[in-house]
Design an enzyme around this catalytic site. Sequence first.
Site, PDB file in Angstrom:
ATOM      1  CB  ALA A   1      -1.021  -0.107   1.156  1.00 45.24           C
ATOM      2  CB  ILE A   3      -1.169   4.550   3.388  1.00 40.96           C
ATOM      3  CG1 ILE A   3      -1.172   5.277   4.855  1.00 40.96           C
ATOM      4  CG2 ILE A   3      -1.409   3.085   3.930  1.00 40.96           C
ATOM      5  CD1 ILE A   3      -1.045   6.571   4.449  1.00 40.96           C
ATOM      6  CE1 TYR A   4      -0.322  -0.696   4.854  1.00 40.96           C
ATOM      7  CE2 TYR A   4       0.611  -2.435   3.365  1.00 40.96           C
ATOM      8  CZ  TYR A   4      -0.325  -2.032   4.125  1.00 40.96           C
ATOM      9  OH  TYR A   4      -1.128  -2.896   4.205  1.00 40.96           O
ATOM     10  CD  GLN A   5       5.052   7.264   5.375  1.00 37.09           C
ATOM     11  OE1 GLN A   5       5.773   6.965   5.844  1.00 37.09           O
ATOM     12  NE2 GLN A   5       4.279   8.122   5.581  1.00 37.09           N
TER      13      GLN A   5
END
Length: 162
Positions: free
Chosen positions: A99, A101-103
């Site tokens: 994802a 958002i997991y960076q």
Amino acid sequence: QAILAETTTGSYPYHMAARTRSFASLWAVVSLCCCCFCSASVAVEVNSAVGGEVAQTVRLNDGTEMPVLGFGTWKAKPGEVIEAVVSALRAGYRHIDAAHIYQNQKDVGEGLRQAFAAGLRREDVWVTSKLWMVDYAPERVGPAVDVLLADLGLDYLDQVLL
């Protein structure tokens, strides 16, 4: 033994979990995203003859086989996740969960590239990624998926979860 999890399709995708108690009294849980199905139901097969193991894949309504066990990359540190993805694929995982958002998604993509360069075929790996809530508006979905593809260095994703 098989169970049939019925869902109702609507304008909002949601997740459902099909759970079955195995022979060894362990819970096997398979999470499926209903937005991926052409119709409203999916069958999850459970092999109870040998310890109640969950099948390696689940057949989706369009005939696609999705690996049930995925290698998750949440909280995997950038710089470390490259080798983790390569090792997971070498160990037999065929489903990578990522994802934006997991960076760490660019490093997940680098791990995938290394595995593909070593001979693993892209079509043999199921890649899931996710859109964050700020990208749910219809006009933002396309550009957000383009970011996912660019981060991972892929031409397509097998599954995008909302």
